[in-house]
Design an enzyme around this catalytic site. Structure first.
Site, PDB file in Angstrom:
ATOM      1  N   PHE A   1       0.846  -1.137  -0.197  1.00 32.89           N
ATOM      2  CA  PHE A   1       0.203   0.189   0.163  1.00 32.89           C
ATOM      3  C   PHE A   1       0.746   1.364  -0.113  1.00 32.89           C
ATOM      4  O   PHE A   1       1.963   1.536   0.810  1.00 32.89           O
ATOM      5  CB  PHE A   1      -0.753  -0.081   1.095  1.00 32.89           C
ATOM      6  CG  PHE A   1      -1.993   1.353   1.212  1.00 32.89           C
ATOM      7  CD1 PHE A   1      -2.986   1.122   0.287  1.00 32.89           C
ATOM      8  CD2 PHE A   1      -1.672   2.281   1.898  1.00 32.89           C
ATOM      9  CE1 PHE A   1      -3.808   2.209   0.253  1.00 32.89           C
ATOM     10  CE2 PHE A   1      -2.605   3.327   1.708  1.00 32.89           C
ATOM     11  CZ  PHE A   1      -3.539   3.305   1.049  1.00 32.89           C
TER      12      PHE A   1
ATOM     13  N   ASP B   1       9.043   2.211   1.663  1.00 37.94           N
ATOM     14  CA  ASP B   1       7.920   3.097   2.433  1.00 37.94           C
ATOM     15  C   ASP B   1       8.012   2.827   3.865  1.00 37.94           C
ATOM     16  O   ASP B   1       7.158   1.848   4.305  1.00 37.94           O
ATOM     17  CB  ASP B   1       6.700   2.679   1.702  1.00 37.94           C
ATOM     18  CG  ASP B   1       5.370   3.448   1.799  1.00 37.94           C
ATOM     19  OD1 ASP B   1       5.313   3.843   3.203  1.00 37.94           O
ATOM     20  OD2 ASP B   1       4.309   3.402   1.192  1.00 37.94           O
TER      21      ASP B   1
ATOM     22  N   LYS C   1       2.531   9.193   8.374  1.00 41.47           N
ATOM     23  CA  LYS C   1       1.697   9.021   9.642  1.00 41.47           C
ATOM     24  C   LYS C   1       2.084   9.816  11.032  1.00 41.47           C
ATOM     25  O   LYS C   1       1.598  10.440  11.474  1.00 41.47           O
ATOM     26  CB  LYS C   1       1.371   7.470   9.694  1.00 41.47           C
ATOM     27  CG  LYS C   1       0.499   6.986   8.744  1.00 41.47           C
ATOM     28  CD  LYS C   1       0.022   5.581   8.794  1.00 41.47           C
ATOM     29  CE  LYS C   1      -1.316   5.428   7.861  1.00 41.47           C
ATOM     30  NZ  LYS C   1      -0.528   4.872   6.517  1.00 41.47           N
TER      31      LYS C   1
HETATM   32  C1  LIG Z   1      -1.123   5.077   5.286  1.00 38.10           C
HETATM   33  C2  LIG Z   1       0.077   4.654   4.371  1.00 38.10           C
HETATM   34  C3  LIG Z   1       0.292   5.578   2.994  1.00 38.10           C
HETATM   35  C4  LIG Z   1      -0.780   6.489   2.585  1.00 38.10           C
HETATM   36  O1  LIG Z   1      -0.505   7.573   3.531  1.00 38.10           O
HETATM   37  P1  LIG Z   1      -1.533   8.799   3.545  1.00 38.10           P
HETATM   38  O2  LIG Z   1      -1.049   9.795   4.457  1.00 38.10           O
HETATM   39  O3  LIG Z   1      -3.013   8.392   3.759  1.00 38.10           O
HETATM   40  O4  LIG Z   1      -1.608   9.281   2.009  1.00 38.10           O
HETATM   41  C5  LIG Z   1       1.274   5.077   2.161  1.00 38.10           C
HETATM   42  N1  LIG Z   1       1.872   4.020   2.473  1.00 38.10           N
HETATM   43  C6  LIG Z   1       1.875   3.201   3.451  1.00 38.10           C
HETATM   44  C7  LIG Z   1       2.770   2.115   3.914  1.00 38.10           C
HETATM   45  C8  LIG Z   1       0.926   3.676   4.727  1.00 38.10           C
HETATM   46  O5  LIG Z   1       0.757   2.892   5.600  1.00 38.10           O
END
Ligand SMILES: *Cc1c(COP(=O)(O)O)cnc(C)c1O
Length: 390
Positions: A131, A216, A245
């Site tokens: 994600f 990420d 986050k």
């Molecule tokens: C939550 C998340 C995102 C997206 O973050 P947003 O602030 O909602 O755009 C991207 N990568 C990972 C691994 C995440 O957990």
């Protein structure tokens, strides 16, 4: 007929509204108390309204909220220096979310390959069930049908391989490949923890083929797994890393970190953000880092994670509907053979916030300040739901 709700229905929401939070606890409109074992959604790593962060926001809001990135922003410089000091990176670009941080990473990867003399190398290999966000580029990087469906055509330039399978990455490399983008632990797909050698294998592949390794750490960063960055467990470093986050404890902020060689491809005019790194967000992030690193919060995460793992194992011994539990630090999952959605809803009814991932997985991301007593209380609620309802 009920009146049309003024908010677009992009979320399936529980009919609960919280009005106040402190530490690991939330209170709803009726004054009912809840344990938040989701930290907002992986955001409130220091718990709700951590005093130092609240004080920093209050102070900064009364001093200066926004100035343009056309001018120097000393708090941004201070924050960038602190982030650089946490590991591999030499430079930072600030934005406002995880998706934006990944957008920056994708753009930087393409530009860096161009600047290295490989304009044809633009493809990024990503992992199934990863994600990376909901913008068009980041949903194209997100190899999940439910995220992409209806928004085609996707942005070109991504190839998907199975997670935790370095051989599949090697096989997917073509003359167009520019980089490899993965999460050190897949969060949204239910806390998928890869083999301990996975990131090192990806690093070796990237080096062998002249590719960039992009991690990420939007969910795994900021101390979630017991090291400041999750990849620090693996002994390797990436070329680019994204975080969001937990970065500013709930004030929107994201960042893309990179080595000097790669970051050099972002020159004036190549990328920008109106709000990115504004004084308010920087003050919140600086206070967050201070609490995490200087006040010893990070130092306790491993021990709390071990306690959580022990209690989860004990719970699994008592309930046959728990098939497996897993965690790294305070990023944990419980695998069920009953619908996790129902268990999750009943836990909420009894005052415990968790999340349901992929149908049968309960995810736990408690604040890093969670106590052993709070872990016991939270798991007692989950245990009571499993005992009474299944
Ligand atoms: C939550 C998340 C995102 C997206 O973050 P947003 O602030 O909602 O755009 C991207 N990568 C990972 C691994 C995440 O957990």
């Amino acid at each position: 007929m009920s009146e049309l709700h003024p908010i677009m229905t992009t979320y399936g929401r529980f009919p609960v509204a919280f009005t106040r939070g402190a530490g690991c606890r939330l209170w709803d409109e009726d004054g009912r108390e809840y344990l938040d074992f989701l930290s907002g959604i992986g955001v409130n790593n220091l718990g709700h309204c951590p005093p130092k962060v609240v004080a920093a926001i209050r102070e900064q809001a009364g001093t200066l909220i926004h100035t343009s990135n056309l001018y120097r922003i000393p708090l941004q410089e201070k924050l960038a220096a602190r982030l650089v000091a946490t590991g591999f990176a030499d430079q930072v670009f600030f934005c406002n979310s995880g998706a934006e941080a990944n957008e920056a990473a994708i753009k930087l990867t393409r530009k860096a390959m161009r600047d290295r003399g490989h304009p044809g190398r633009f493809e990024i290999i990503t992992a199934c069930n990863g994600f990376h966000g909901r913008t068009l580029a980041t949903l194209s990087a997100t190899a999940q049908e439910k995220v992409q469906r209806g928004f085609e055509p996707l942005m070109p330039g991504f190839r998907y391989v199975h997670y935790d399978d370095p051989a599949a990455v090697e096989k997917a490399i073509s003359p167009y490949t520019a980089g490899i983008l993965v999460e050190p632990i897949q969060g949204e797909s239910g806390v998928r923890i890869p083999d301990p050698g996975y990131l090192a294998a990806l690093r070796a592949i990237a080096d062998r083929h002249g590719l960039l390794l992009i991690l990420d750490e939007v969910q795994t960063g900021m101390g979630r797994t017991g090291k400041f960055w999750c990849h620090q467990w693996s002994g390797i470093t990436p070329d680019i890393l994204t975080v969001a986050k937990g970065l500013a404890s709930g004030v929107p902020m994201g960042a893309c970190l990179a080595t000097a060689e790669v970051a050099a491809s972002f020159t004036p005019g190549t990328h920008a953000s109106t709000f990115g790194g504004n004084p308010l967000a920087c003050a919140a992030a600086l206070a967050t880092l201070e609490t995490l690193l200087d006040d010893g919060v990070l130092a306790q995460v491993v021990a709390r994670g071990e306690y959580l793992a022990r209690r989860l194992h004990a719970l699994a011994d008592e309930h046959e509907m728990i098939l497996a539990t897993r965690n790294m630090g305070l990023m944990a999952a419980v695998e069920l053979n009953v619908p996790a959605e129902e268990v999750n809803a009943m836990c909420l009814n009894r005052g415990l916030l968790l999340s349901c991932q992929m149908g049968t997985t309960l995810r736990m991301l408690p604040p890093l300040i969670v106590t052993e007593e709070e872990i016991d209380q939270g798991l007692a609620i989950l245990g009571s739901v499993l005992t009474d309802q299944f």
